[in-house]
Write a protein that holds these residues in place. Structure first.
Motif, PDB file in Angstrom:
ATOM      1  N   TRP A 212     -19.773 -12.448  -1.391  1.00 16.77           N
ATOM      2  CA  TRP A 212     -18.779 -11.417  -1.646  1.00 16.77           C
ATOM      3  C   TRP A 212     -18.212 -10.884  -0.336  1.00 16.77           C
ATOM      4  CZ3 TRP A 212     -19.875  -6.819   0.718  1.00 16.77           C
ATOM      5  CH2 TRP A 212     -21.213  -6.574   1.033  1.00 16.77           C
ATOM      6  N   GLN A 213     -17.023 -10.304  -0.458  1.00 19.13           N
ATOM      7  CA  GLN A 213     -16.369  -9.608   0.646  1.00 19.13           C
ATOM      8  C   GLN A 213     -15.710  -8.367   0.073  1.00 19.13           C
ATOM      9  OE1 GLN A 213     -13.562 -11.922   2.955  1.00 19.13           O
ATOM     10  NE2 GLN A 213     -12.420 -10.089   3.586  1.00 19.13           N
ATOM     11  N   CYS A 214     -15.826  -7.245   0.738  1.00 20.89           N
ATOM     12  CA  CYS A 214     -15.260  -5.989   0.252  1.00 20.89           C
ATOM     13  C   CYS A 214     -14.228  -5.472   1.252  1.00 20.89           C
ATOM     14  CB  CYS A 214     -16.358  -4.940   0.043  1.00 20.89           C
ATOM     15  SG  CYS A 214     -15.746  -3.381  -0.633  1.00 20.89           S
ATOM     16  N   ASP A 215     -13.004  -5.303   0.783  1.00 15.47           N
ATOM     17  CA  ASP A 215     -11.906  -4.776   1.600  1.00 15.47           C
ATOM     18  C   ASP A 215     -11.583  -3.358   1.154  1.00 15.47           C
ATOM     19  OD1 ASP A 215     -11.046  -7.200   3.201  1.00 15.47           O
ATOM     20  OD2 ASP A 215     -10.941  -8.017   1.165  1.00 15.47           O
ATOM     21  N   CYS A 216     -11.692  -2.420   2.085  1.00 13.47           N
ATOM     22  CA  CYS A 216     -11.442  -1.005   1.786  1.00 13.47           C
ATOM     23  C   CYS A 216     -10.131  -0.568   2.428  1.00 13.47           C
ATOM     24  CB  CYS A 216     -12.586  -0.137   2.304  1.00 13.47           C
ATOM     25  SG  CYS A 216     -14.197  -0.518   1.567  1.00 13.47           S
ATOM     26  N   ALA A 220      -8.215   7.508   6.796  1.00 12.46           N
ATOM     27  CA  ALA A 220      -9.419   8.256   7.168  1.00 12.46           C
ATOM     28  C   ALA A 220      -9.048   9.731   7.296  1.00 12.46           C
ATOM     29  CB  ALA A 220      -9.995   7.726   8.473  1.00 12.46           C
ATOM     30  N   ARG A 221      -9.062  10.443   6.168  1.00 11.10           N
ATOM     31  CA  ARG A 221      -8.658  11.855   6.174  1.00 11.10           C
ATOM     32  C   ARG A 221      -9.796  12.790   6.577  1.00 11.10           C
ATOM     33  NH1 ARG A 221      -3.657  12.653   4.087  1.00 11.10           N
ATOM     34  NH2 ARG A 221      -2.704  10.810   3.141  1.00 11.10           N
ATOM     35  N   HIS A 245      -9.866  -1.191   6.409  1.00 15.33           N
ATOM     36  CA  HIS A 245      -8.539  -1.545   6.909  1.00 15.33           C
ATOM     37  C   HIS A 245      -7.655  -0.334   7.207  1.00 15.33           C
ATOM     38  CE1 HIS A 245      -9.034  -5.848   6.041  1.00 15.33           C
ATOM     39  NE2 HIS A 245      -9.644  -5.478   4.918  1.00 15.33           N
ATOM     40  N   GLY A 246      -8.056   0.862   6.732  1.00 12.95           N
ATOM     41  CA  GLY A 246      -7.201   2.029   6.906  1.00 12.95           C
ATOM     42  C   GLY A 246      -6.051   2.026   5.920  1.00 12.95           C
ATOM     43  N   GLU A 247      -5.064   2.881   6.178  1.00 13.03           N
ATOM     44  CA  GLU A 247      -3.903   2.969   5.291  1.00 13.03           C
ATOM     45  C   GLU A 247      -2.995   1.761   5.498  1.00 13.03           C
ATOM     46  OE1 GLU A 247      -0.785   6.427   3.769  1.00 13.03           O
ATOM     47  OE2 GLU A 247      -1.954   6.709   5.595  1.00 13.03           O
ATOM     48  N   CYS A 248      -2.344   1.304   4.422  1.00 15.87           N
ATOM     49  CA  CYS A 248      -1.480   0.132   4.514  1.00 15.87           C
ATOM     50  C   CYS A 248      -0.199   0.375   3.736  1.00 15.87           C
ATOM     51  CB  CYS A 248      -2.202  -1.107   3.959  1.00 15.87           C
ATOM     52  SG  CYS A 248      -2.527  -1.013   2.189  1.00 15.87           S
ATOM     53  N   ASP A 249       0.773  -0.519   3.921  1.00 13.38           N
ATOM     54  CA  ASP A 249       2.018  -0.385   3.169  1.00 13.38           C
ATOM     55  C   ASP A 249       1.838  -0.987   1.779  1.00 13.38           C
ATOM     56  OD1 ASP A 249       2.200  -3.167   3.445  1.00 13.38           O
ATOM     57  OD2 ASP A 249       3.540  -3.021   5.172  1.00 13.38           O
TER      58      ASP A 249
END
Length: 646
Positions: A212-216, A220-221, A245-249
């Motif tokens: 498995w791989q988990c992408d978050c 980061a508020r 990954h932080g915020e993304c479009d």
């Protein structure tokens, strides 16, 4: 009918959190439907408001003209009750509450109480409240009871929608990971304690499978919390498996959904959980908790749910998903089925506009959506008495004047359309309701009546808490349909006194008796202990105050008969039950709506039993859909005429 309104939010509207995305999408939907929406963004610190925040909200409200319609996001108003109170009488203020501010994770007991009490103080003075889930609707009422603080405003529920392109299959469902590649788990949530990414890392650390791989994805508020999550990843040697990954479009996020096998949301609490619906719109199974509204947001069969904060249970759910291909296939099928039931943002915008247009004269539980009224109209016409309208027409014909008729709680005019062909011509109708939008529909539908030149019509948009209106003083006959269960003993006594004073006839149709149940294909009643339990909850809910005093529910018909007989009226009654047959496809939409309505009322009455109630709904809905069961609902019609005519 287009509306002009102002939406006030804390900070920039274009923030990528569930609440701000909801606000943005609603604004787009309203504007797309022709409504004028002005957005005001406030500077300052929220929700623990500082002086700048207070000054900004005060100035924004002060700039609005008298009687303006303004919607204030709960984040911007919850901690500033004094500012709201200064403008509440001058403006029509709607509070938009995503979840109570005091329910945020990480608050001390003192902070939680302060947030709760300030928010309740603000909500106590607004015109109405819109929430994004039925859970939050119940939660606000529970908080008001807990702190002994009243909420008089109507609370409407407008759930989020999804991108129309997803549910119209313009964007295909997620394809998941490639064969032979690790399963891809997706977590979409801002990095704050309430979202529980620390719990997710701890749970994944215990999963024995490494496939498995988990992408978050999420901003980061809370820097300290984000650092703690990253440290947990490193401490458990999961740097390769878990990526923050932080915020993304939006394009990146859509791609992430397309490549994922499941969404994981380990939140302690959600006021709705928009990301769950978003995942379902992509045909993606969900592994989440039962925190807040999540237990209701994720339908059965489309994912796995565990108690919030239970790392061991979350680890077990993740392990099952990773190890069991048949389970993954089953949950995928459930997610795709759930996808077909979702509404888009346009529908959410329509619901939001209707919530704003509702006059706040009657409380939640007394509002009727047009789709419900449409569903029941044909059934009403089939089962209601034709004998009593005929006798009412004879009574009116004995008079020398053209009859003047008043319909109470007229809604879309269904009762008038049924009765008009029975009544002598010419005739004049006054339709009274608290919902202006429904009355507009009633006027439009009246054009289909024959003999239009001999039938005149006016509408009156007022609350029924008073009968002191000129058309009611001069009426010959007062009518209503499916109204009595909402009213109190005092209201019934007031109505009878009014009719006696003006020597008016009274024609009441389809008053519920409080009895309902299921029937087999041969019409024989079918009931079990769970049905009786659910019915008891429904009856208790039915007797809540709907804006006209403590409602009598199924006892109202008998109370009206007794009051009329004491007032020397001749009373005729006819039993008019709905008999919705098992396997009758034309009846199934109404039967499903009835089950949903009973379930919603029971859940509001006993929120702690929401899971048990949901299981009852699923079982009975399936039985109706398969043609195994039908439904009967007890009603009575009544005609009362004064023994001494004028």
């Amino acid at each position: 009918m287009s509306q002009s309104l102002t939406l006030i939010v804390a900070g920039d509207l274009n923030q990528r959190t569930g609440g701000y995305i909801y606000d943005t999408r609603i604004v787009e939907a309203l504007r797309g439907a022709g409504h004028s929406v002005d957005v005001v963004s406030l500077a300052g610190r929220f929700p623990d408001a500082d002086q700048q925040a207070s000054d900004q909200l005060s100035a924004a409200l002060g700039d609005l003209p008298d009687a303006a319609t303004v919607v204030i996001d709960g984040l911007a108003m919850g901690a500033l009750p004094s500012v709201i109170a200064q403008h509440a009488e001058r403006l029509t203020i709607t509070a938009l509450v995503h979840h109570p501010l005091g329910d945020e994770q990480g608050l001390s007991d003192t902070q939680q109480q302060q947030f709760h009490q300030r928010e309740l103080q603000a909500l106590a003075v607004v015109s109405q409240i819109i929430v994004t889930s039925r859970f939050t609707q119940r939660r606000l009422k529970a908080l008001a009871d807990h702190y002994s603080m009243s909420i008089a405003a109507k609370i409407s529920v407008v759930e989020p929608g999804v991108d129309a392109a997803l549910i119209n299959s313009e964007i295909p469902a997620s394809i998941g990971s490639e064969p032979g590649k690790p399963l891809r788990l997706l977590c979409v949530a801002t990095l704050v304690p309430r979202k529980g990414q620390d719990l997710l890392v701890r749970a994944l650390a215990g999963v024995t499978s490494t496939n498995w791989q988990c992408d978050c994805y999420g901003a980061a508020r809370d820097a300290a919390f984000a650092e703690r999550v990253q440290q947990l990843i490193e401490d458990n040697a999961l740097n390769v498996n878990i990526q923050l990954h932080g915020e993304c479009d939006e394009a990146t996020l859509i791609q992430a959904y397309q490549e994922a096998d499941a969404l994981v949301l380990p939140s302690w609490y959600e006021g709705y959980g928009m990301v769950v619906t978003e995942a379902l719109a992509h045909g993606l199974p969900v592994i989440t908790t039962t925190g807040g509204a999540l237990d209701e947001t994720l339908p059965q069969g489309a994912g796995l749910k565990v108690a919030p904060g239970d790392v061991e249970a979350l680890k077990h759910a993740l392990s099952r998903f990773c190890d069991d291909a048949a389970l993954r296939d089953s949950l995928k099928a459930g997610a795709l089925a759930a996808r077909e039931q979702l509404n888009d943002w346009q529908a959410a915008g329509v619901a939001f506009a209707k919530a704003l247009s509702h006059a706040p004269a009657l409380s939640a539980g007394s509002q009727f959506a047009p789709d419900w009224l449409t569903l029941r109209e044909e059934i009403d016409f089939t089962f209601r008495s034709q004998q009593l309208p005929g006798k009412a027409a004879q009574w009116l014909s004995a008079r020398t004047q053209a009859p003047r008729l008043v319909d109470l709680g007229a809604g879309r005019g269904s009762n008038m359309r049924f009765l008009a062909p029975f009544m002598p011509l010419p005739q004049h109708w006054t339709l009274i309701d608290h919902d202006a939008a429904l009355l507009e529909e009633a006027k439009a539908s009246a054009k289909s009546l024959a003999d239009q030149s001999a039938i005149t019509l006016e509408t009156l948009c007022v609350s029924l808490d008073s009968l002191d209106h000129p058309p009611l003083q001069s009426a010959h006959l007062v009518s209503a349909s499916a109204l009595l269960d909402l009213v109190s003993q005092t209201w019934i006594e007031t109505l009878v006194t009014h009719c006696t004073t003006h020597q008016q006839a009274l024609l009441m149709a389809l008053s519920v008796t409080g009895e309902w149940g299921f029937t087999a294909a041969d019409g024989e009643p079918q009931a079990d202990d769970e049905d009786h339990w659910l019915q008891a909850l429904f009856i208790a809910h039915q007797q809540r105050d709907k804006g006209l005093g403590d409602a009598l529910g199924g006892q109202a018909h008998g109370a009206l008969v007794s009051a009329l007989e004491q007032a020397n009226y001749q009373v005729e009654q006819v039993e008019t039950p709905w008999l919705l047959g098992a396997g009758n496809r034309s009846h199934q939409p109404l039967m499903t709506a009835l089950i949903n309505g009973w379930t919603e009322a029971a859940t509001e009455q006993a929120p702690e039993a929401a899971t048990r109630i949901a299981e009852w709904r699923e079982r009975r809905t399936q039985a109706v859909a398969s043609g195994e069961l039908g439904i009967w609902v007890g009603h009575c019609d009544l005609l009362a005429t004064p023994l001494r005519a004028e």
